[in-house]
Write a protein that holds these residues in place. Structure first.
Motif, PDB file in Angstrom:
ATOM      1  N   ALA A   1      29.265  67.306  79.221  1.00 47.10           N
ATOM      2  CA  ALA A   1      28.322  67.572  78.064  1.00 47.10           C
ATOM      3  C   ALA A   1      27.009  66.907  78.536  1.00 47.10           C
ATOM      4  CB  ALA A   1      28.725  66.881  76.798  1.00 47.10           C
ATOM      5  N   SER A   2      25.690  67.272  78.342  1.00 44.05           N
ATOM      6  CA  SER A   2      24.741  66.475  78.514  1.00 44.05           C
ATOM      7  C   SER A   2      24.215  65.931  77.382  1.00 44.05           C
ATOM      8  CB  SER A   2      23.505  67.665  79.315  1.00 44.05           C
ATOM      9  OG  SER A   2      23.036  68.375  78.059  1.00 44.05           O
ATOM     10  N   VAL A   3      23.827  64.680  77.440  1.00 50.26           N
ATOM     11  CA  VAL A   3      23.336  64.051  76.263  1.00 50.26           C
ATOM     12  C   VAL A   3      22.021  63.604  76.127  1.00 50.26           C
ATOM     13  CG1 VAL A   3      23.753  61.567  74.890  1.00 50.26           C
ATOM     14  CG2 VAL A   3      25.773  62.772  75.889  1.00 50.26           C
ATOM     15  N   SER A   4      21.257  63.881  75.215  1.00 52.30           N
ATOM     16  CA  SER A   4      20.004  63.716  75.455  1.00 52.30           C
ATOM     17  C   SER A   4      19.189  62.339  74.719  1.00 52.30           C
ATOM     18  CB  SER A   4      19.130  65.294  74.779  1.00 52.30           C
ATOM     19  OG  SER A   4      19.420  64.956  73.286  1.00 52.30           O
ATOM     20  N   SER A   5      19.897  62.043  73.626  1.00 54.26           N
ATOM     21  CA  SER A   5      19.402  60.796  72.908  1.00 54.26           C
ATOM     22  C   SER A   5      20.930  60.225  72.197  1.00 54.26           C
ATOM     23  CB  SER A   5      18.447  61.099  71.934  1.00 54.26           C
ATOM     24  OG  SER A   5      18.953  61.442  70.952  1.00 54.26           O
ATOM     25  N   VAL A   6      20.761  58.882  72.425  1.00 56.77           N
ATOM     26  CA  VAL A   6      21.755  58.082  71.829  1.00 56.77           C
ATOM     27  C   VAL A   6      21.340  56.970  71.010  1.00 56.77           C
ATOM     28  CG1 VAL A   6      23.845  56.308  72.518  1.00 56.77           C
ATOM     29  CG2 VAL A   6      23.526  58.221  73.935  1.00 56.77           C
TER      30      VAL A   6
ATOM     31  N   SER B   1      42.299  33.017  64.913  1.00 49.58           N
ATOM     32  CA  SER B   1      41.556  33.094  66.368  1.00 49.58           C
ATOM     33  C   SER B   1      40.160  32.747  66.062  1.00 49.58           C
ATOM     34  CB  SER B   1      41.928  34.579  66.939  1.00 49.58           C
ATOM     35  OG  SER B   1      41.336  35.565  65.815  1.00 49.58           O
ATOM     36  N   LEU B   2      39.549  32.760  65.283  1.00 46.51           N
ATOM     37  CA  LEU B   2      38.087  32.722  65.041  1.00 46.51           C
ATOM     38  C   LEU B   2      37.768  31.357  65.038  1.00 46.51           C
ATOM     39  CD1 LEU B   2      36.252  35.010  64.510  1.00 46.51           C
ATOM     40  CD2 LEU B   2      36.135  34.647  62.260  1.00 46.51           C
ATOM     41  N   ASP B   3      37.225  30.740  66.426  1.00 43.38           N
ATOM     42  CA  ASP B   3      37.023  29.332  66.458  1.00 43.38           C
ATOM     43  C   ASP B   3      35.618  29.041  67.082  1.00 43.38           C
ATOM     44  OD1 ASP B   3      37.808  30.386  68.909  1.00 43.38           O
ATOM     45  OD2 ASP B   3      39.466  28.954  69.315  1.00 43.38           O
ATOM     46  N   GLN B   4      35.002  30.247  67.426  1.00 43.44           N
ATOM     47  CA  GLN B   4      33.652  29.850  67.987  1.00 43.44           C
ATOM     48  C   GLN B   4      32.348  30.450  67.232  1.00 43.44           C
ATOM     49  OE1 GLN B   4      33.520  31.853  72.074  1.00 43.44           O
ATOM     50  NE2 GLN B   4      35.752  31.173  72.372  1.00 43.44           N
ATOM     51  N   GLY B   5      31.300  30.081  67.336  1.00 41.02           N
ATOM     52  CA  GLY B   5      29.975  30.515  66.607  1.00 41.02           C
ATOM     53  C   GLY B   5      29.466  31.898  67.066  1.00 41.02           C
ATOM     54  N   ALA B   6      29.889  32.248  68.442  1.00 37.78           N
ATOM     55  CA  ALA B   6      29.534  33.795  68.823  1.00 37.78           C
ATOM     56  C   ALA B   6      30.684  34.225  69.832  1.00 37.78           C
ATOM     57  CB  ALA B   6      28.061  33.725  69.464  1.00 37.78           C
ATOM     58  N   TYR B   7      30.691  35.341  70.320  1.00 38.01           N
ATOM     59  CA  TYR B   7      31.636  35.910  71.097  1.00 38.01           C
ATOM     60  C   TYR B   7      30.705  36.979  71.939  1.00 38.01           C
ATOM     61  CZ  TYR B   7      35.264  33.773  68.425  1.00 38.01           C
ATOM     62  OH  TYR B   7      36.177  33.153  68.045  1.00 38.01           O
ATOM     63  N   ARG B   8      31.361  37.075  73.169  1.00 40.90           N
ATOM     64  CA  ARG B   8      30.911  38.036  74.124  1.00 40.90           C
ATOM     65  C   ARG B   8      31.443  39.635  73.966  1.00 40.90           C
ATOM     66  NH1 ARG B   8      28.327  36.661  79.332  1.00 40.90           N
ATOM     67  NH2 ARG B   8      29.250  34.609  79.166  1.00 40.90           N
ATOM     68  N   GLY B   9      30.599  40.611  73.795  1.00 44.16           N
ATOM     69  CA  GLY B   9      31.237  41.589  73.701  1.00 44.16           C
ATOM     70  C   GLY B   9      30.592  42.585  74.501  1.00 44.16           C
ATOM     71  N   THR B  10      31.105  44.099  74.547  1.00 45.62           N
ATOM     72  CA  THR B  10      30.715  45.045  75.506  1.00 45.62           C
ATOM     73  C   THR B  10      30.714  46.450  74.365  1.00 45.62           C
ATOM     74  OG1 THR B  10      32.999  45.305  76.207  1.00 45.62           O
ATOM     75  CG2 THR B  10      31.614  44.109  77.596  1.00 45.62           C
ATOM     76  N   VAL B  11      29.528  46.975  74.850  1.00 49.77           N
ATOM     77  CA  VAL B  11      29.534  48.368  74.122  1.00 49.77           C
ATOM     78  C   VAL B  11      29.544  49.500  75.273  1.00 49.77           C
ATOM     79  CG1 VAL B  11      28.023  49.908  72.856  1.00 49.77           C
ATOM     80  CG2 VAL B  11      28.225  47.187  72.499  1.00 49.77           C
ATOM     81  N   LEU B  12      30.312  50.367  75.286  1.00 52.69           N
ATOM     82  CA  LEU B  12      30.458  51.519  76.103  1.00 52.69           C
ATOM     83  C   LEU B  12      30.277  53.001  75.282  1.00 52.69           C
ATOM     84  CD1 LEU B  12      33.455  51.112  78.552  1.00 52.69           C
ATOM     85  CD2 LEU B  12      31.155  51.343  79.175  1.00 52.69           C
ATOM     86  N   LEU B  13      29.378  53.821  76.017  1.00 53.02           N
ATOM     87  CA  LEU B  13      29.528  55.024  75.499  1.00 53.02           C
ATOM     88  C   LEU B  13      29.599  56.087  76.592  1.00 53.02           C
ATOM     89  CD1 LEU B  13      27.437  56.343  72.476  1.00 53.02           C
ATOM     90  CD2 LEU B  13      28.040  57.808  74.068  1.00 53.02           C
ATOM     91  N   ARG B  14      30.628  56.809  76.691  1.00 56.53           N
ATOM     92  CA  ARG B  14      30.703  57.661  77.713  1.00 56.53           C
ATOM     93  C   ARG B  14      30.930  59.139  77.312  1.00 56.53           C
ATOM     94  NH1 ARG B  14      34.975  54.393  81.500  1.00 56.53           N
ATOM     95  NH2 ARG B  14      33.681  55.228  82.944  1.00 56.53           N
ATOM     96  N   VAL B  15      30.826  59.919  78.153  1.00 59.41           N
ATOM     97  CA  VAL B  15      31.344  61.509  78.250  1.00 59.41           C
ATOM     98  C   VAL B  15      32.259  61.794  79.248  1.00 59.41           C
ATOM     99  CG1 VAL B  15      30.794  63.786  78.854  1.00 59.41           C
ATOM    100  CG2 VAL B  15      29.001  62.366  77.424  1.00 59.41           C
ATOM    101  N   GLN B  16      33.657  62.035  78.607  1.00 55.63           N
ATOM    102  CA  GLN B  16      34.774  62.043  79.739  1.00 55.63           C
ATOM    103  C   GLN B  16      35.507  63.288  79.619  1.00 55.63           C
ATOM    104  OE1 GLN B  16      37.264  58.869  78.194  1.00 55.63           O
ATOM    105  NE2 GLN B  16      36.748  57.631  80.007  1.00 55.63           N
ATOM    106  N   SER B  17      35.927  63.837  80.851  1.00 59.10           N
ATOM    107  CA  SER B  17      36.921  64.928  80.800  1.00 59.10           C
ATOM    108  C   SER B  17      37.817  64.860  82.020  1.00 59.10           C
ATOM    109  CB  SER B  17      36.152  66.417  80.877  1.00 59.10           C
ATOM    110  OG  SER B  17      35.625  66.380  82.107  1.00 59.10           O
TER     111      SER B  17
END
Lengths: 674, 160
Positions: free
Chosen positions: B42-47, B126-142
């Motif tokens: 698929a061709s994605v034009s905007s996200v 499990s919540l013991d820090q003020g901030a956490y590192r996270g990742t965001v991914l958006l993909r087109v897969q087949s």
């Protein structure tokens, strides 16, 4: 030819009248099935269902033990799996065997019709039947022409069918058995409503009975579990059916029609016995409670009557005995007593959830129905799952003639030690009673959940999705008036204390049975609650129709449903639509997570319950100050809010599989998501 | 109950449609769409992914638990071949949380799609820090391709 058709039509009509009572009952039943279909998702919501669904596939292929697992990747890790003679078995075979014919029907039809369209077609057909019934009834009560109703209704169904057909998605073949399983529960839920309609209809007028039917179907937690194939709805149906047959027997006895009364009485025991096929533990308590109330209140307890009743009970327990015999070789040892396999320690059933004594006794319970409590009691002291007694069971069955030996064994075991079974019963009752004295815990079960300290939320991914009884059925706010009503009734009774229970009116006798059953089925599960994966305190689900009956028996409630039916119906419609809009608005506007959305409804429902309790109690105490129109709105508000929760829980909150109907699937992406 | 009885007419229509499109007669008027991933792209034009809104806040209405809040992503697709899927994934490894939503789209289904992974309750202990590192991914897969449209590291703040 014409005569044959007429004869057939006549037979169908008579059959319909026997089952549904009248056109209203039929329309209620159809309407509920149509409604349940709207939020029906095909798939498995609670892990226990993997085992029963796999067992269903096995049984529909002609064997009781599980070899293939279409619904799980591996065999042996599902909760509720039991082992006997090297084979793996499921449980709740009564519930499974009810669904087997449906699997066959769906599979046969799928030769002709694509599976997905088949489900759409079945729904459309049910909806069309409903439309034609409503057209007939609409003509009786409103000025709307029958043609208009039929035209508009059929047109709507046609459009929905077309949308569904044109946007249809593929349903894999493995979808059909689980769909059949879900249909069986939906049928049980709709039939529960039908039975309460008929039961209430014995004492009150039709609008009260209809309101009770609708309330149980889509304004209580029964509707929540309609398309989730757990045993609770089925057990609830059988308990209510037992009560209904009991009521009919009392009416017939009172009219001195003793043979008819005896027939219904035996029917009640037969139905109660059938519960053992699905859950022996619950069957035991049903049979004992029924027997106690029945013997005390019956006008005839002659030897002949008791023999017929015993025969009814034996016939009802027979399917269970045969199934047990085929599985373990011991007719009095249900699958739940066999050694558990794999993940059975996560199984939330009475027999393995708690102390060992309970586990053993549950099997014993079921068989007490046939007078064999001692025998199973003896085999039950092996502890949880009864693994210690596997040997005894198989020995009993594998020698001698296949039928006679176990039957003789049964009689021998009647004389066996009944102590373990009795210990179990008293333990269940005693630990239940001790919970009654802990207000915090009672509150977490019956009033406010929030984040209940007694529940381990980890299996729910820390989501506070466990509602209490009142949060899931806020109509039970009406029970607030019950103490007042009871005090009045007792006062009335004291003045006529010389009347023996067997001379009470059939209605009072039935009320006593319902109260006893509701009490017993609450008490025996109390020690296991509150618990996760209950959602609406599902262990107490069988009591929901009973408590609803109790609510309807409050004069303020049934008089209102009779006098102010337009207020009731109108208020309900407004409340249901308002509840849906409010729920969707909150999810979208406040960006609610799943647990927050459920708790939002919990608070809304508690508000509705408070209004309900206030108006019903007010009308009971000062009828002149609180007119019936206000009580009607007080009942309609919580009922509508519950319907809104049912719909949104299926359409938005709990996502575990694709929607059965593609026109609903096409709509779903346009709704806000949690 | 004559032939002009509307429910009967519709019922006949439904029945005929079902049988005619069924496996035996097999008229190709109604085709059930597969819902599983296939080949194609698929061709994605905007996200639109408002990554700054990813955060951890307290639950409301008595839930008594903190939630990782993940906003919906909006993906505009210009053209589709075959049956690829759009995948939107947000993960916070330190909390052992990975949330995702996917949508399988078929040939011709261009347009704007909303992907909503929802919120996830965080195990209270499990919540013991003020901030956490996270990742965001958006993909087109087949089965043929895997194209990453968005890959971003984000800081997830705990707001209590």
């Amino acid at each position: 030819m014409t005569r044959d058709v007429e004869w057939l039509t006549g037979r169908c009509r008579r059959f319909g009248k026997t089952v549904f009572g009248d056109r209203y009952g039929y329309a209620l039943w159809l309407g509920l099935l149509v409604t349940f279909g709207l939020y029906w998702r095909i798939g498995i919501f609670i892990t226990d269902t993997y085992t029963t669904a796999n067992a269903l596939v096995a049984v529909s292929n002609g064997q009781l033990h599980i070899t293939e697992t279409p619904y799980t990747l591996t065999l042996g890790s599902q909760p509720g799996l039991h082992e006997s003679g090297g084979n793996l078995y499921g449980r709740n075979y009564g519930q499974i065997l009810l669904a087997v014919p449906l699997v066959w029907v769906l599979q046969a039809l799928s030769v002709l019709i694509t599976p997905r369209l088949l489900l759409l077609g079945l729904w459309s057909g049910t909806a069309l039947l409903f439309v034609s019934q409503v057209g007939e009834l609409g003509q009786r009560h409103t000025d709307t022409a029958k043609r208009t109703v039929l035209g508009v209704g059929s047109g709507t169904v046609a459009i929905l069918f077309l949308i569904g057909a044109l946007t249809a998605t593929t349903l894999p073949d493995t979808g059909l058995p689980i769909a059949a399983f879900q249909i069986s529960t939906m049928l049980a839920a709709a039939t529960t409503s039908l039975v309460i309609y008929r039961l209430v209809g014995i004492w009150h007028d039709r609008s009260v009975a209809l309101a009770a039917g609708v309330a149980v179907g889509i304004a209580s937690s029964v509707g929540f579990w309609a398309s989730l194939p757990k045993r609770h709805v089925l057990v609830g149906l059988l308990i209510l059916l037992t009560v209904y047959l009991f009521a009919r027997s009392r009416v017939a006895y009172a009219d001195a029609r003793f043979w008819i009364g005896l027939g219904f009485r035996a029917g009640a025991y037969l139905t109660a016995g059938l519960v053992t096929w699905t859950h022996a533990f619950e069957g035991f308590f049903l049979v004992v409670t029924l027997a106690l109330v029945d013997l005390v209140t019956a006008r005839r307890n002659s030897l002949l009557h008791l023999a017929v009743v015993g025969l009814g009970l034996f016939l009802g327990s027979l399917p269970m005995l045969v199934t047990n015999y085929l599985i373990s070789g011991n007719p009095v040892k249900p699958p739940r007593l066999l050694s558990a396999v794999g993940g059975a320690n996560v199984e939330f059933t009475p027999d393995t959830g708690g102390d060992a004594g309970t586990g053993g006794g549950s099997g014993a319970g079921g068989t007490e129905g046939t007078g064999t409590d001692g025998g199973t009691g003896g085999s039950s002291d092996g502890g949880t799952g009864g693994s210690g007694s596997t040997g005894t069971g198989s020995e009993g069955g594998n020698t001698g003639t296949p039928v006679l030996t176990p039957l003789l064994g049964l009689f021998e075991r009647i004389m066996g030690p009944a102590a373990p079974a009795m210990t179990f019963v008293s333990d269940a009752v005693r630990s239940g009673l001790s919970v009654l004295t802990t207000p915090d815990r009672m509150s977490q079960i019956f009033f406010r959940s929030g984040s209940a300290p007694g529940i381990n939320y980890a299996p729910n991914s820390y989501e506070a999705i466990e509602l209490t009884m009142l949060e899931s059925v806020p109509l039970f706010g009406a029970i607030a008036a019950l103490p007042v009503v009871l005090v009045r009734a007792v006062n009335h009774r004291i003045r006529r204390w010389s009347v023996r229970p067997s001379q009470y009116s059939p209605r009072t006798q039935t009320d006593i049975l319902v109260a006893a059953l509701a009490g017993v089925f609450t008490l025996i599960y109390l020690s296991r609650l509150p618990l996760h994966t209950q959602l609406t305190v599902r262990y107490l689900l069988p009591t929901v129709p009973l408590i609803m009956y109790g609510a309807v028996r409050v004069p303020a409630v049934h008089e209102t449903a009779s006098d102010a039916k337009r207020w009731l119906a109108g208020g309900y419609a407004v409340s249901a639509v308002g509840g849906v809009i409010l729920g969707l608005g909150a999810v979208a506007g406040l960006d609610l997570a799943l647990g927050e959305a459920v708790q939002f409804h919990a608070l809304l429902n508690l508000g509705g319950a408070a209004v309900c309790a206030g108006t019903v109690l007010g009308h009971t105490l000062v009828p002149d100050r609180v007119p019936s129109g206000v009580v009607a709105l007080g009942l309609a508000l919580p009922a509508g809010l519950t319907t809104a929760y049912l719909l949104l829980s299926g359409l938005v909150y709990f996502q575990y599989g694709p929607f059965a109907l593609d026109f609903v699937r096409a709509l779903a992406p346009h709704l806000p998501a949690v | 109950m004559g032939p002009r009885h509307p429910p009967t007419v519709v019922a006949l229509f439904v029945l005929v449609t079902l049988v005619v499109t069924g496996p035996i007669v097999g008229v190709d008027a109604v085709r059930t769409q597969p819902t599983t991933i296939g080949d194609g792209t698929a061709s994605v034009s905007s996200v639109q992914v408002p990554t700054s809104e990813i955060r951890i806040t307290d639950g409301r209405f008595g839930t008594n638990v903190a939630y990782l809040r993940v906003p919906d992503a909006s993906v505009t697709v210009d053209s589709v071949t075959g049956r690829p899927r759009l995948l939107y994934q947000v993960s916070v490894p330190a909390l052992d949380i990975s949330l995702e939503d996917e949508r399988v789209i078929s040939e011709g289904q261009h347009g704007t799609y909303r992907l909503a992974p929802g919120d996830r309750a965080v195990a209270p202990a499990s919540l013991d820090q003020g901030a956490y590192r996270g990742t965001v991914l958006l993909r087109v897969q087949s089965f043929e391709t895997a194209e990453t449209i968005v890959a971003e590291n984000v800081t997830v703040r705990v707001e209590q």
